[in-house]
Design an enzyme around this catalytic site. Structure first.
Site, PDB file in Angstrom:
ATOM      1  N   ASP A 242       0.689  -1.321  -0.036  1.00 34.77           N
ATOM      2  CA  ASP A 242       0.057  -0.009  -0.129  1.00 34.77           C
ATOM      3  C   ASP A 242       0.890   1.343   0.026  1.00 34.77           C
ATOM      4  OD1 ASP A 242      -2.857   1.383   0.399  1.00 34.77           O
ATOM      5  OD2 ASP A 242      -1.525   2.082   1.987  1.00 34.77           O
ATOM      6  N   GLU A 279       1.574   0.083  -4.939  1.00 30.52           N
ATOM      7  CA  GLU A 279       0.901   0.998  -5.119  1.00 30.52           C
ATOM      8  C   GLU A 279       1.619   2.381  -5.023  1.00 30.52           C
ATOM      9  OE1 GLU A 279      -3.166   3.347  -3.572  1.00 30.52           O
ATOM     10  OE2 GLU A 279      -1.781   2.438  -2.112  1.00 30.52           O
TER      11      GLU A 279
END
Length: 558
Positions: A242, A279
């Site tokens: 993330d 990401e």
């Protein structure tokens, strides 16, 4: 067994085991240890210096009583796996399906999610991407406020439940991607700073990890050990990292590169492919550039630019960060080269942004693309899906571009039948002050962007969670069933024809004229008309599949 904990800045460490305190001995490097019997299920917690507050283990494997309670000893060897024949599934070129365990089924557990896996097999999914499952405070939440990275959230089913889920996926030929959050911890139950200098600086979501400051070696190792644990002990096939742009790391050998090296070594030892997906909003090709040419070595990265260009084309929405993607060349440019901002001016950031992708050297499958994902739905004020803005026919038009394009495609749970359920932000912090701060903060944030504060759902209201839970009966309802049939046909086309999976960005030809988009994929021509809500896939002069508004052509896929 040897009990160990890193606490370099304290003078005394005790461990309370089933109500009895034991002194730990300081070792080198700020580690404390003691040899103690700790059978599976034994409750234990640490006490630092003269503070009598028992704290959970920073490396806890099991928190059955919540993130503020004592940890429990957990023996990985007690679980019986049945996936010895599993040979793995790499991310690049696979069809990924993103789901949130707490809203995928009304049961909100790994076991009830298992009951729906055959739907994914029938759809043609290769990998199931699970939003974060590590322990967070409260029974319900997105999972991005986790505070104990090694302990699986107990309301979902705990560590055994997650293992059953992974085992069941592998039994059906499905790989598993786990979403992990290493850039920050949640606001409740994060006790790492009491043990040592785990944090430095801030991110948009809280304190950032100390990855390059004094005593940061052990912090980096903390992350590396956690990643290894998911691969080794939970048998996952990939990790989605993330918001790596929030990892402040100036080392010559940064954490992401170290993760890449470790993962490659693990894959060799375990005898199956393992992947890392980042990401990142940096639009920096070095993220997915191999290590031997000075890249970070990630196998793939999420690509929001493709989503943004498609979203604007399908909906006409041009507010906020969508503004730049109203440019005439946005869709063509992203479908050819992944990044729209590749050294160009970003009005949202008020600066130039990104770097161009080498279309000859970088495969399209290094980019995960999507018409919808949890961020682009859930971070809207009302959590409205594309189906709330665009017709089902337009959604299928977008899906055709993603599924038949040169990238690694990803679907968001329920997208395949144009689910009517929104996916809204929800949490369940027990602390009333924190709950109120989250509630009012979110409303004020969207109020500044023109939304009425009363329009923003209360994240603490269980009704918000319930609204966001998939209704599986929709799959057979008129309108939804036709969209599901179209998705199945598109996936079947992609699987049947290697040319529709060709990852070469240099080979893909794109023509875009207002509502009409044409992709040339080897001998296949994919013609998508947004306004007519039609998709036609031709091979030479023969139509192999078509879609018009309500559903696929009776001719169907080959």
């Amino acid at each position: 067994m040897t009990m160990r904990v890193w606490a370099p800045e304290v003078e005394q460490v005790r461990v309370r085991v089933e109500g009895v305190d034991h002194e730990l001995t300081r070792d080198v490097g700020g580690w404390w240890s003691a040899d103690l019997p700790l059978p599976h299920g034994t409750a234990y917690a640490f006490l630092l210096d003269d503070d009598e507050t028992p704290l959970p283990d920073p490396r806890s494997r099991w928190q059955p009583d919540g993130v503020h309670a004592a940890s429990r000893a957990y023996d990985h060897d007690r679980f019986t796996w049945t996936d010895d024949a599993w040979r793995g599934q790499a991310v690049r070129g696979s069809l990924v399906y993103e789901l949130h365990v707490g809203t995928f089924t009304p049961g909100r557990t790994f076991d009830t999610a298992i009951e729906r896996l055959d739907h994914l097999v029938d759809l043609g999914v290769d990998l199931v991407e699970v939003l974060p499952v590590n322990a967070f405070d409260g029974p319900h939440g997105w999972g991005y406020d986790g505070v104990l990275w090694g302990a699986v959230h107990e309301p979902y089913g705990g560590p055994d439940g997650f293992k059953r889920f992974v085992d069941a996926c592998h039994a059906r030929g499905l790989g598993v991607v786990l979403d992990v959050v290493y850039n920050h911890l949640g606001p409740s139950g994060a006790y790492l700073d009491r043990f040592g200098p785990y944090f430095a600086g801030t991110t948009d979501w809280g304190a950032g990890l100390n990855l390059d400051g004094p005593q940061s070696d052990e912090v980096q190792q903390y992350v590396l050990d956690n990643a290894r644990d998911w691969f080794e002990h939970f048998h996952v096939d990939a990790l989605r990292l993330d918001a790596v742009h929030a990892l402040r790391d100036t080392r010559a050998y940064p954490l992401l590169e170290a993760l890449s090296v470790q993962t490659a070594e693990l894959a060799e030892r375990l005898g199956r492919p393992l992947s890392l997906v980042a990401e990142s909003d940096l639009n920096d090709p070095r993220t997915i550039t191999p290590r031997n040419v000075n890249g970070l070595g990630m196998d793939a990265q999420w690509c929001d630019d493709v989503h943004h260009a498609l979203h604007v084309w399908l909906t006409g929405e041009t507010t906020g960060y969508y503004e730049d993607f109203a440019a005439d060349d946005a869709l063509t440019k992203t479908l050819r080269g992944a990044f729209f901002h590749d050294g160009t001016w970003s009005s949202f950031r008020e600066r130039t942004h990104g770097r161009r992708v080498d279309r000859q050297a970088v495969p399209g499958t290094a980019f995960v693309t999507y018409v919808q994902d949890h961020d682009q739905v859930g971070n809207r004020a009302t959590g409205d899906r594309l189906s709330a803005t665009a017709s089902p026919g337009r959604q299928v038009c977008g899906a055709a571009v993603v599924l038949l394009g040169p990238f690694t495609p990803m679907l968001f749970m329920g997208e395949e039948w144009a689910a009517d359920t929104p996916w809204q932000f929800f949490a369940s912090f027990p602390d009333p002050e924190l709950a109120e701060a989250v509630r009012t903060g979110r409303r004020r944030e969207f109020g500044r962007h023109g939304w009425g504060e009363s329009d923003v759902p209360d994240p603490m209201d269980v009704a918000t969670l319930e609204r966001s839970t998939l209704r599986w009966e929709e799959t057979e309802a008129p309108g939804h069933a036709e969209v599901l049939d179209a998705y199945r046909s598109l996936v079947a086309l992609r699987r049947a024809h290697p040319e529709l999976r060709d990852p070469s960005l240099a080979a893909v030809e794109v023509e875009h004229d207002g509502p009409r988009l044409t992709l040339q994929r080897g001998p296949f021509t994919v013609v998508v008309d947004r306004d007519a809500e039609t998709v036609e896939v031709r091979r030479d002069d023969a139509v192999v599949w078509s879609f018009s508004g309500g559903g696929p052509s009776p001719a169907g896929a080959e």
